[in-house]
Motif scaffolding. Structure first.
Motif, PDB file in Angstrom:
ATOM      1  N   THR A  87      -6.461  -2.531   2.496  1.00  0.00           N
ATOM      2  CA  THR A  87      -5.647  -1.442   1.976  1.00  0.00           C
ATOM      3  C   THR A  87      -6.357  -0.724   0.829  1.00  0.00           C
ATOM      4  OG1 THR A  87      -3.766  -2.847   2.487  1.00  0.00           O
ATOM      5  CG2 THR A  87      -3.315  -0.866   1.227  1.00  0.00           C
ATOM      6  N   PHE A  90      -5.021  -0.222  -7.776  1.00  0.00           N
ATOM      7  CA  PHE A  90      -5.119  -0.882  -6.469  1.00  0.00           C
ATOM      8  C   PHE A  90      -5.383  -2.376  -6.607  1.00  0.00           C
ATOM      9  CE2 PHE A  90      -7.174   3.433  -5.470  1.00  0.00           C
ATOM     10  CZ  PHE A  90      -5.936   4.048  -5.419  1.00  0.00           C
ATOM     11  N   GLY A 146       0.825  -1.215   0.000  1.00  0.00           N
ATOM     12  CA  GLY A 146       0.000   0.000   0.000  1.00  0.00           C
ATOM     13  C   GLY A 146       0.852   1.255   0.000  1.00  0.00           C
ATOM     14  N   LEU A 171      -3.552  -4.883  -4.364  1.00  0.00           N
ATOM     15  CA  LEU A 171      -3.568  -4.669  -2.911  1.00  0.00           C
ATOM     16  C   LEU A 171      -4.656  -5.507  -2.230  1.00  0.00           C
ATOM     17  CD1 LEU A 171      -3.222  -0.776  -2.904  1.00  0.00           C
ATOM     18  CD2 LEU A 171      -1.406  -2.479  -2.728  1.00  0.00           C
TER      19      LEU A 171
END
Lengths: 252, 258
Positions: A167, A160, A136, A163
């Motif tokens: 996170t 993202f 992150g 992740l």
């Protein structure tokens, strides 16, 4: 003013069509997500817009010019799926990377990366190296690296995706806080419904490959988005709308 | 930290002492005749008596090896960058480099000496020539292995070829270059030794070794071999230290589970 205009864009790799005739326009200051099943051609679309890949046919206008102009003038800041941090550079130096190349095109009002790193909670890690950070934190550096360019257009390709869920939720809140009130236009590619709805003003739903826009859903959640936006009944309703559109696209 | 460092320095010493001890023991207990194998103690004793000659010669040899390696690295970075940038150039250069690598360089020492004369020039030239191919391949591999996400990112702001080379490709080649440097140390020293023995300048450990072999002076020959081993070991230690300093960010330099 429109930051991105696509008119009848198509893209194919040899015989394989990846993007069907596709038209869209993104207004200045708008946060637009493109959501679609994986392998639907979203990344290719992003690469065409960033000027990394020529269109097969149709028109592409970025910041009022062909993408290669936007690219040469550093008008587009990218956040890739992998953070792409250079392991031999410190956090501070990684955040500066895009300012360190093609300097002639640097904006006069570039934001000091240190200030942004502070804003994302990394002020204590300026002299650390990427391998000392969590996933992150690495993606936050990647975010700062893009924002430091102060480009009018931010293009994020599933930033993202790698992740964990906790996170990711944190990053959504952080990203909302960073872009709200900054007059930055964002094109955000994702395959997470909650992510698209929580962040966007508009969600474009893509069909499976070849990509075409099959739904354009306005997200009428007010801004600034509260941190608990995902608990609102309207949020849940909008997620359902996006999900149904996705399913309709898969059934086509 | 200092404790760890001590242990790191101690381990190779222990290895060497055990090896030499076993050797000494073998020679003494099995009564091996000196012209077959000499005991390390005898070699070290001889080296001690002739210390001046040997340090002088070792200094010459290490210079030949180091200057030659520096040239090799420089040329390899130039050719390797071009090869990484153009696949046509890569395919054109590959067979030539392989040819250089597999030709026994001993065969053309005499020709090079005739061409460049005796002394430093032919030694440096041949060291550079034999070390260059491996460095070049390492450069190409390392540059090709540069993080695609970072490449894409630099392209998205129109970084020039030079900027990509300097900021991304060259640092990416660092790990493979260090690995190759370890392999090239031996090659460079041996090349320097053989060229020194193959010309008339009468300088360097190679010249001592050649003369000793010609006049059947076993002690002198073994002392030269020992000095070479010492040079190799010192060079490897120096490379490790440099690697630790320059490449502290790399996976290979971190503490690992065994």
């Amino acid at each position: 003013m429109s930051r991105i205009v696509l008119r009848d864009l198509t893209k194919s790799f040899g015989e394989l069509p990846v993007v069907d005739p596709l038209s869209l326009s993104v207004q200045a200051g708008e946060f637009v997500s493109i959501i679609g099943p994986s392998g639907c051609g979203k990344t290719t679309l992003v690469r065409v817009i960033a000027g990394l890949e020529p269109a097969t046919s149709g028109d592409v206008e970025v910041d009022g010019a062909p993408p290669r102009h936007a690219r040469a003038n550093k008008r587009v800041a990218m956040v890739p799926q992998q953070p792409g941090l250079l392991p031999w550079r410190t956090v501070r130096a990684n955040a500066r990377l895009l300012l360190d190349v093609n300097r002639a095109a640097n904006p006069t009002d570039a934001v000091a990366p240190e200030a942004l790193l502070d804003e994302v909670g990394l002020s204590g890690f300026l002299d650390r190296f990427p391998h000392e950070l969590s996933g992150g934190m690495q993606q936050r550096v990647a975010l700062v690296r893009a924002l430091a360019l102060h480009a009018p257009l931010l293009v994020m390709d599933e930033p993202f995706a790698a992740l964990d869920e906790i996170t990711r939720a944190e990053m959504r809140v952080l990203l909302n806080r960073l872009v709200e009130g900054k007059h930055v236009t964002v094109l955000f590619v994702t395959h997470s419904i909650a992510e698209a709805v929580a962040l966007s003003d508009r969600v474009l739903v893509s069909s499976p490959r070849p990509a075409s826009i099959i739904a354009d859903i306005a997200i009428d959640l007010h801004r600034p988005r509260p941190t608990d936006v995902e608990d609102h009944p309207r949020f849940v309703e909008l997620c359902a709308n996006v999900r149904h559109a996705l399913h309709r696209g898969m059934a086509l | 930290m200092t404790h760890q460092l001590l242990r790191r320095l101690l381990a190779p010493l222990v290895g060497i002492v055990v090896f030499l001890g076993a050797w000494e023991l073998l020679v003494r207990t099995q009564h091996v005749r000196p012209f077959v194998l000499r005991a390390p103690s005898r070699i070290v004793h001889y080296l001690g008596q002739q210390a001046g000659d040997y340090t002088g010669a070792a200094w010459v040899t290490i210079q030949h090896a180091m200057i030659g390696t520096a040239f090799a690295l420089l040329v390899a970075l130039l050719i390797g960058s071009a090869m990484a940038a153009s696949s046509f150039f890569e395919h054109a250069a590959q067979p030539v480099l392989t040819l250089l690598q597999v030709t026994p360089f001993v065969a053309y020492i005499a020709s090079v000496v005739l061409w460049l004369g005796s002394g430093t020039k032919p030694a440096v030239f041949i060291v550079a020539l034999v070390c260059m191919p491996a460095f070049t391949f390492a450069t190409v591999d390392g540059m090709r292995g540069a993080d695609p996400a970072a490449r894409e990112l630099l392209a998205s702001v129109d970084a020039t070829r030079w900027e990509v080379l300097w900021r991304l490709r060259l640092p990416s080649a660092m790990p493979s270059l260090f690995t190759t440097a370890r392999y090239n140390v031996g090659l460079a020293l041996i090349a320097a030794y053989l060229v020194e023995g193959g010309n008339f300048a009468n300088e360097g450990l190679g010249a001592i070794g050649k003369r000793a072999a010609a006049f059947n002076k076993g002690d002198a020959l073994w002392a030269a071999v020992f000095s070479m081993a010492l040079l190799g070991t010192i060079s490897l230690v120096l490379i490790s230290v440099a690697q630790r300093l320059v490449m502290h960010w790399h996976v290979s330099q971190r503490r690992q589970l065994r």
